[in-house]
Scaffold this active site. Structure first.
Site, PDB file in Angstrom:
ATOM      1  N   ILE A  17       0.930  -1.364   0.153  1.00  0.00           N
ATOM      2  CA  ILE A  17      -0.018  -0.114   0.082  1.00  0.00           C
ATOM      3  C   ILE A  17       0.853   1.190   0.114  1.00  0.00           C
ATOM      4  CG2 ILE A  17      -0.046   0.043   2.608  1.00  0.00           C
ATOM      5  CD1 ILE A  17      -3.182   0.660   0.201  1.00  0.00           C
ATOM      6  N   GLY A  38       2.172  -3.891  11.014  1.00  0.00           N
ATOM      7  CA  GLY A  38       1.422  -3.920   9.784  1.00  0.00           C
ATOM      8  C   GLY A  38       1.650  -2.858   8.887  1.00  0.00           C
ATOM      9  N   VAL A  39       0.306  -2.707   8.357  1.00  0.00           N
ATOM     10  CA  VAL A  39       0.162  -1.435   7.417  1.00  0.00           C
ATOM     11  C   VAL A  39       0.510  -0.229   8.281  1.00  0.00           C
ATOM     12  CG1 VAL A  39      -1.595   0.210   6.010  1.00  0.00           C
ATOM     13  CG2 VAL A  39      -1.700  -2.232   6.138  1.00  0.00           C
ATOM     14  N   ASP A  40       0.110   0.082   9.481  1.00  0.00           N
ATOM     15  CA  ASP A  40       0.347   1.226  10.222  1.00  0.00           C
ATOM     16  C   ASP A  40       1.822   1.610  10.190  1.00  0.00           C
ATOM     17  OD1 ASP A  40      -0.442   3.452  11.474  1.00  0.00           O
ATOM     18  OD2 ASP A  40      -1.272   2.261  13.354  1.00  0.00           O
ATOM     19  N   SER A 125      -8.529  -4.725   8.941  1.00  0.00           N
ATOM     20  CA  SER A 125      -8.929  -5.616   9.889  1.00  0.00           C
ATOM     21  C   SER A 125      -8.386  -6.952   9.766  1.00  0.00           C
ATOM     22  CB  SER A 125     -10.447  -5.572  10.369  1.00  0.00           C
ATOM     23  OG  SER A 125     -10.760  -4.454  11.020  1.00  0.00           O
ATOM     24  N   THR A 126      -7.790  -7.477   8.663  1.00  0.00           N
ATOM     25  CA  THR A 126      -7.420  -8.833   8.494  1.00  0.00           C
ATOM     26  C   THR A 126      -6.181  -9.399   8.859  1.00  0.00           C
ATOM     27  OG1 THR A 126      -6.977  -8.539   6.296  1.00  0.00           O
ATOM     28  CG2 THR A 126      -9.041  -9.234   6.725  1.00  0.00           C
ATOM     29  N   GLY A 127      -5.488  -8.484   9.640  1.00  0.00           N
ATOM     30  CA  GLY A 127      -4.007  -8.832  10.013  1.00  0.00           C
ATOM     31  C   GLY A 127      -4.145  -8.871  11.660  1.00  0.00           C
TER      32      GLY A 127
HETATM   33  P1  ADP Z   1      -5.565  -4.525  11.262  1.00  0.00           P
HETATM   34  O1  ADP Z   1      -4.752  -4.253  12.563  1.00  0.00           O
HETATM   35  O2  ADP Z   1      -6.363  -3.627  10.668  1.00  0.00           O
HETATM   36  O3  ADP Z   1      -5.827  -5.992  11.124  1.00  0.00           O
HETATM   37  P2  ADP Z   1      -2.856  -4.908   9.934  1.00  0.00           P
HETATM   38  O4  ADP Z   1      -1.920  -3.984   9.321  1.00  0.00           O
HETATM   39  O5  ADP Z   1      -2.306  -5.778  10.886  1.00  0.00           O
HETATM   40  O6  ADP Z   1      -4.319  -4.396  10.162  1.00  0.00           O
HETATM   41  O7  ADP Z   1      -3.255  -5.980   8.724  1.00  0.00           O
HETATM   42  C1  ADP Z   1      -4.127  -5.728   7.452  1.00  0.00           C
HETATM   43  C2  ADP Z   1      -4.054  -6.579   6.120  1.00  0.00           C
HETATM   44  O8  ADP Z   1      -2.971  -5.586   5.741  1.00  0.00           O
HETATM   45  C3  ADP Z   1      -3.460  -7.712   6.558  1.00  0.00           C
HETATM   46  O9  ADP Z   1      -4.112  -8.578   5.565  1.00  0.00           O
HETATM   47  C4  ADP Z   1      -1.806  -7.619   6.041  1.00  0.00           C
HETATM   48  O10 ADP Z   1      -1.396  -8.801   5.408  1.00  0.00           O
HETATM   49  C5  ADP Z   1      -2.060  -6.418   5.031  1.00  0.00           C
HETATM   50  N1  ADP Z   1      -0.743  -5.827   5.061  1.00  0.00           N
HETATM   51  C6  ADP Z   1       0.400  -5.503   5.891  1.00  0.00           C
HETATM   52  N2  ADP Z   1       1.192  -4.800   5.200  1.00  0.00           N
HETATM   53  C7  ADP Z   1       0.868  -4.196   4.201  1.00  0.00           C
HETATM   54  C8  ADP Z   1       1.273  -3.379   3.371  1.00  0.00           C
HETATM   55  N3  ADP Z   1       2.379  -2.589   3.395  1.00  0.00           N
HETATM   56  N4  ADP Z   1       0.468  -3.121   2.095  1.00  0.00           N
HETATM   57  C9  ADP Z   1      -0.668  -3.737   1.985  1.00  0.00           C
HETATM   58  N5  ADP Z   1      -1.229  -4.593   2.991  1.00  0.00           N
HETATM   59  C10 ADP Z   1      -0.439  -4.934   3.978  1.00  0.00           C
END
Ligand code: ADP
Length: 184
Positions: A17, A38-40, A125-127
């Site tokens: 992302i 994760g994404v954050d 929400s899927t991580g």
């Molecule tokens: P949440 O806390 O909402 O579950 P996460 O960041 O832990 O958020 O994960 C949300 C989704 O994003 C997961 O399916 C994870 O595999 C995916 N993810 C993790 N890093 C990235 C990235 N750099 N770009 C896109 N998707 C990602």
């Protein structure tokens, strides 16, 4: 894989992302907007400290689950980061689908209100929040399809950026179910 809805493109890609060249990317944030993994983690690492500084200044109270807030995008290629707070999944009986749909809808409204033409979402929400991927994909896609079908506005592309083949396949399957490809 892609579909066209009222002239706007809904596109699924596998990728990261933080690398997307779109007007706004959506961050999978937590309700304290405190940063995390994760994404954050990736968004703040790649975007630099300006994003967290702005977030703290503008939204010291955080953001409720099912909603979203917007900041600039620091060093990222996008112009905006929309920080969306999806639900932690418990058993599906605690309002999780409604809260997940609402996090997507609010993000789309913010993108539209900021005249974005393109917005990219991760799978919220899927991580760490453990929402099962097939169900989360259906909620996410249905919400975007409804939004593009109902509202007029600036959005020309909504992109889902799925992390890994498995997430991409789950979203592709859900999209094929919701909007089967019409035979030529
Ligand atoms: P949440 O806390 O909402 O579950 P996460 O960041 O832990 O958020 O994960 C949300 C989704 O994003 C997961 O399916 C994870 O595999 C995916 N993810 C993790 N890093 C990235 C990235 N750099 N770009 C896109 N998707 C990602």
């Amino acid at each position: 894989m892609q579909r066209t809805i009222h002239g706007a493109v809904l596109r699924l890609v596998e990728g990261d992302i933080t690398q997307q060249e779109v007007d706004a990317i959506v961050n999978a944030a937590n309700s304290r907007l405190a940063g995390g993994g994760g994404v954050d983690g990736a968004v703040h690492r790649r975007g630099g400290p300006a994003i967290m500084e702005e977030t703290r200044r503008k939204y010291p109270q955080g953001c409720p689950t099912g909603s979203a807030v917007i900041t600039g995008a620091g060093a990222l290629r996008a112009r905006w980061v929309i920080h969306a707070v999806g639900p932690v999944y418990r058993d599906g009986q605690h309002g999780e689908p409604e809260l997940l749909a609402s996090a997507y809808r609010r993000s789309l409204e913010l993108a539209r209100d900021h005249q974005c033409r393109s917005v990219a979402f991760p799978s919220l929400s899927t991580g760490a929040y453990r929402y099962p991927l097939p169900e989360a994909a259906r909620v996410a896609l249905r919400t975007v399809i409804d939004f593009l079908g109902q509202r007029r506005g600036s959005l020309e592309e909504v992109r889902f950026v799925l992390f890994g083949r498995e997430a991409y396949e789950q979203f592709a399957r859900a999209l094929e179910e919701l909007l089967p490809e019409t035979q030529a």
